[in-house]
Design a protein around this motif. Sequence first.
Motif, PDB file in Angstrom:
ATOM      1  N   GLN A  31      42.599  33.378  47.762  1.00 31.18           N
ATOM      2  CA  GLN A  31      41.802  33.581  46.554  1.00 31.18           C
ATOM      3  C   GLN A  31      42.697  34.134  45.453  1.00 31.18           C
ATOM      4  O   GLN A  31      43.463  35.049  45.696  1.00 31.18           O
ATOM      5  CB  GLN A  31      40.668  34.578  46.826  1.00 31.18           C
ATOM      6  CG  GLN A  31      39.640  34.085  47.804  1.00 31.18           C
ATOM      7  CD  GLN A  31      38.703  33.080  47.183  1.00 31.18           C
ATOM      8  OE1 GLN A  31      38.583  33.000  45.985  1.00 31.18           O
ATOM      9  NE2 GLN A  31      38.062  32.277  48.004  1.00 31.18           N
ATOM     10  N   PRO A  32      42.610  33.587  44.230  1.00 35.31           N
ATOM     11  CA  PRO A  32      43.400  34.173  43.152  1.00 35.31           C
ATOM     12  C   PRO A  32      42.857  35.553  42.826  1.00 35.31           C
ATOM     13  O   PRO A  32      41.664  35.814  43.011  1.00 35.31           O
ATOM     14  CB  PRO A  32      43.173  33.206  41.979  1.00 35.31           C
ATOM     15  CG  PRO A  32      41.913  32.496  42.299  1.00 35.31           C
ATOM     16  CD  PRO A  32      41.799  32.474  43.794  1.00 35.31           C
ATOM     17  N   PRO A  33      43.708  36.437  42.351  1.00 37.60           N
ATOM     18  CA  PRO A  33      43.221  37.769  41.991  1.00 37.60           C
ATOM     19  C   PRO A  33      42.145  37.668  40.920  1.00 37.60           C
ATOM     20  O   PRO A  33      42.164  36.768  40.087  1.00 37.60           O
ATOM     21  CB  PRO A  33      44.463  38.478  41.434  1.00 37.60           C
ATOM     22  CG  PRO A  33      45.622  37.611  41.744  1.00 37.60           C
ATOM     23  CD  PRO A  33      45.111  36.259  42.103  1.00 37.60           C
ATOM     24  N   ASN A  34      41.176  38.597  40.974  1.00 40.06           N
ATOM     25  CA  ASN A  34      40.073  38.584  40.022  1.00 40.06           C
ATOM     26  C   ASN A  34      40.537  38.705  38.577  1.00 40.06           C
ATOM     27  O   ASN A  34      39.864  38.253  37.674  1.00 40.06           O
ATOM     28  CB  ASN A  34      39.073  39.698  40.338  1.00 40.06           C
ATOM     29  CG  ASN A  34      38.246  39.346  41.544  1.00 40.06           C
ATOM     30  OD1 ASN A  34      38.168  38.191  41.921  1.00 40.06           O
ATOM     31  ND2 ASN A  34      37.639  40.335  42.163  1.00 40.06           N
ATOM     32  N   ASN A  35      41.685  39.325  38.364  1.00 33.82           N
ATOM     33  CA  ASN A  35      42.133  39.531  36.996  1.00 33.82           C
ATOM     34  C   ASN A  35      42.939  38.349  36.465  1.00 33.82           C
ATOM     35  O   ASN A  35      43.469  38.424  35.377  1.00 33.82           O
ATOM     36  CB  ASN A  35      42.949  40.824  36.896  1.00 33.82           C
ATOM     37  CG  ASN A  35      44.185  40.803  37.775  1.00 33.82           C
ATOM     38  OD1 ASN A  35      44.389  39.860  38.523  1.00 33.82           O
ATOM     39  ND2 ASN A  35      44.990  41.839  37.682  1.00 33.82           N
ATOM     40  N   GLN A  36      43.030  37.265  37.239  1.00 33.21           N
ATOM     41  CA  GLN A  36      43.759  36.092  36.793  1.00 33.21           C
ATOM     42  C   GLN A  36      42.798  35.190  36.024  1.00 33.21           C
ATOM     43  O   GLN A  36      41.815  34.694  36.555  1.00 33.21           O
ATOM     44  CB  GLN A  36      44.347  35.347  37.985  1.00 33.21           C
ATOM     45  CG  GLN A  36      45.244  34.208  37.582  1.00 33.21           C
ATOM     46  CD  GLN A  36      45.878  33.542  38.788  1.00 33.21           C
ATOM     47  OE1 GLN A  36      45.563  33.874  39.924  1.00 33.21           O
ATOM     48  NE2 GLN A  36      46.753  32.605  38.545  1.00 33.21           N
ATOM     49  N   ALA A  37      43.098  34.963  34.734  1.00 28.55           N
ATOM     50  CA  ALA A  37      42.218  34.176  33.884  1.00 28.55           C
ATOM     51  C   ALA A  37      42.393  32.682  34.171  1.00 28.55           C
ATOM     52  O   ALA A  37      43.469  32.230  34.534  1.00 28.55           O
ATOM     53  CB  ALA A  37      42.524  34.475  32.425  1.00 28.55           C
ATOM     54  N   LYS A  38      41.302  31.934  34.015  1.00 28.35           N
ATOM     55  CA  LYS A  38      41.385  30.477  34.127  1.00 28.35           C
ATOM     56  C   LYS A  38      40.739  29.873  32.890  1.00 28.35           C
ATOM     57  O   LYS A  38      39.845  30.472  32.283  1.00 28.35           O
ATOM     58  CB  LYS A  38      40.725  29.980  35.409  1.00 28.35           C
ATOM     59  CG  LYS A  38      39.222  30.089  35.433  1.00 28.35           C
ATOM     60  CD  LYS A  38      38.655  29.432  36.674  1.00 28.35           C
ATOM     61  CE  LYS A  38      37.147  29.310  36.526  1.00 28.35           C
ATOM     62  NZ  LYS A  38      36.545  28.505  37.539  1.00 28.35           N
ATOM     63  N   LEU A  39      41.210  28.718  32.497  1.00 32.57           N
ATOM     64  CA  LEU A  39      40.716  28.058  31.296  1.00 32.57           C
ATOM     65  C   LEU A  39      39.238  27.718  31.460  1.00 32.57           C
ATOM     66  O   LEU A  39      38.827  27.191  32.502  1.00 32.57           O
ATOM     67  CB  LEU A  39      41.531  26.798  31.022  1.00 32.57           C
ATOM     68  CG  LEU A  39      41.311  26.143  29.666  1.00 32.57           C
ATOM     69  CD1 LEU A  39      41.719  27.094  28.535  1.00 32.57           C
ATOM     70  CD2 LEU A  39      42.107  24.852  29.567  1.00 32.57           C
ATOM     71  N   ALA A  40      38.459  28.038  30.438  1.00 27.32           N
ATOM     72  CA  ALA A  40      37.027  27.730  30.461  1.00 27.32           C
ATOM     73  C   ALA A  40      36.844  26.220  30.417  1.00 27.32           C
ATOM     74  O   ALA A  40      37.505  25.525  29.645  1.00 27.32           O
ATOM     75  CB  ALA A  40      36.332  28.387  29.271  1.00 27.32           C
TER      76      ALA A  40
END
Length: 172
Positions: A31-40
Amino acid sequence: MKFKKFVTRKFVKIAGLFLILILFSGCLPIQPPNNQAKLAEDFTLPALEGGYFTLSEHFGQPILLYFFSTTCHYCQEETPNLVKMYNTYQSAGLLVVGVAVNVNSLQELRNFVENYGITYPILIDEDEEVSESYDVYYIPHNFFINRDGEIVDDKVGLMSEAELEEQILDIL
């Protein structure tokens, strides 16, 4: 003697299961860390006031994407705080976008907008395709999108005014 055999067999089975879990734990998805942003994810939906709204056309400004229903008690409770935050931070570039789901009638949605004094765009997700693409299963559900178009956080459930403000300040 039977007891010793029983305990030994149990121990071997448990140790074996442990070994299997350890060996296969490397095969589990990370799982990517929760604080890693992804493009909307981009979308286009009809707006209540007419025309269409495309999310990506507003990248470059902070966006609070808010999924709600007019019949949801928590949505009704949270909406005045959203209106207040929009009115307070609109001059700083904040865009609040309401995405209505489970719309019974356009008139009911118009009454909701009028009763709460909503001036930010209200979109209609009639087929709930956008809700599904954003994994919205419970409402209210807020997505906080930074100026780069990245979702930096999302919150499910009723948020207090202070919680909303804290999240908004993070994307401003």
